[in-house]
Design a protein around this motif. Sequence first.
Motif, PDB file in Angstrom:
ATOM      1  N   ASP A  53      -7.737  -1.348   0.193  1.00 60.05           N
ATOM      2  CA  ASP A  53      -6.912  -0.878   1.296  1.00 60.05           C
ATOM      3  C   ASP A  53      -7.245  -1.629   2.587  1.00 60.05           C
ATOM      4  O   ASP A  53      -6.349  -2.086   3.313  1.00 60.05           O
ATOM      5  CB  ASP A  53      -7.138   0.630   1.473  1.00 60.05           C
ATOM      6  N   TYR A  54      -8.517  -1.776   2.862  1.00 60.38           N
ATOM      7  CA  TYR A  54      -8.951  -2.443   4.090  1.00 60.38           C
ATOM      8  C   TYR A  54      -8.712  -3.949   4.037  1.00 60.38           C
ATOM      9  O   TYR A  54      -8.219  -4.547   5.004  1.00 60.38           O
ATOM     10  CB  TYR A  54     -10.429  -2.141   4.321  1.00 60.38           C
TER      11      TYR A  54
ATOM     12  N   GLY B  54       0.814  -1.200   0.000  1.00 60.65           N
ATOM     13  CA  GLY B  54       0.000   0.000   0.000  1.00 60.65           C
ATOM     14  C   GLY B  54       0.852   1.256   0.000  1.00 60.65           C
ATOM     15  O   GLY B  54       2.046   1.215  -0.294  1.00 60.65           O
TER      16      GLY B  54
ATOM     17  N   SER C 219      -4.073   0.957   6.749  1.00 58.25           N
ATOM     18  CA  SER C 219      -5.099   1.592   5.919  1.00 58.25           C
ATOM     19  C   SER C 219      -5.503   2.942   6.509  1.00 58.25           C
ATOM     20  O   SER C 219      -5.277   3.224   7.692  1.00 58.25           O
ATOM     21  CB  SER C 219      -6.323   0.688   5.802  1.00 58.25           C
ATOM     22  N   ASP C 220      -6.120   3.758   5.677  1.00 66.24           N
ATOM     23  CA  ASP C 220      -6.629   5.042   6.164  1.00 66.24           C
ATOM     24  C   ASP C 220      -7.758   4.843   7.170  1.00 66.24           C
ATOM     25  O   ASP C 220      -7.979   5.689   8.037  1.00 66.24           O
ATOM     26  CB  ASP C 220      -7.122   5.889   4.991  1.00 66.24           C
TER      27      ASP C 220
ATOM     28  N   GLU D  31      -5.107  -4.949   4.495  1.00 63.93           N
ATOM     29  CA  GLU D  31      -4.683  -4.880   5.900  1.00 63.93           C
ATOM     30  C   GLU D  31      -5.174  -6.078   6.686  1.00 63.93           C
ATOM     31  O   GLU D  31      -4.457  -6.619   7.540  1.00 63.93           O
ATOM     32  CB  GLU D  31      -5.205  -3.582   6.515  1.00 63.93           C
TER      33      GLU D  31
END
Length: 296
Positions: free
Chosen positions: A226-227, A100, A239-240, A230
């Motif tokens: 992204d999630y 990422g 992740s954000d 992770e």
Amino acid sequence: MPPNIIIPGLIAEHTSENVSVQVLAKRAANITPNSFQTNTVIAACVMFLAILIAWNLPILRDAISGLKLLTVGIHELCHLVVGLLCGGQVVSICIDPNDGGATHVMGLMRTTPRVPRNPYAMPTFAQTFWSPSAIATLASGYIGSSVIGFLFIFCGFDIVASKAAALVIHFALLVPILRADHWIAYASIIGCEAILIGLWFGDHGNAIRFYVLFVGVMNLFYVVWDYVDERLFDKRNTSDCAQFSELLGWPTSSWFMFWFVYDSLVFASAIFAGICVFRRTDDQMYQEASRFLPTR
């Protein structure tokens, strides 16, 4: 101005505006997609599942690493731009197809601690010192990716618009070469460029719109990749969603659902806009495509 004086230019401009509004209103009232648009919507939905699988399977992950670098790079670029606009200083930026991305910006957090509303609460260090600038910089990643995804999906409803978007992707794919550090990434970028060039030839570039749709869906739903990255692979860069949880509380899964619902609404908006704006028959679309950067 006396009431009996009439300016033709103003009347013409006012009339043209009324006509444009009436045309848009008429298109919005009839959002029934034709066969061309229906196939586009189905393709976009199938691509979401395809990317979800390809992003996480070992061999396919490497095959699309070029597009993954592009997607992660766009996401981190949004963080970088907003962070600079908010007065921060960029310390480092990481763009990796599997781990990422991560953009570290200093100077955005509060210098004095925030007083908690609940005197019995035990906020973390990040929750005590977060600021609106830090939240804006963090949120800009998902928002920026969704905007880019919206534009590409919207362009996917028209061949000419897809050709224009493909030109942007052509040059954008050259940027990740600067961050690639493995032969697999280089090979994937070259392969993605070769496929995109090949799609220009045949059927007036009709297949290009599926490539543009693919890139659009990949950018729009970046929060999902992204999630999931992770959760499944315990990637180095969090992740954000986890960053939001650290700053504002709430579980990471709750932030994921929040941004996923947001992206779903943007996806529906892109489909609605594409259906309303590109109200053309197949013959009209092919005729326009044959005149814009023709390949045969």
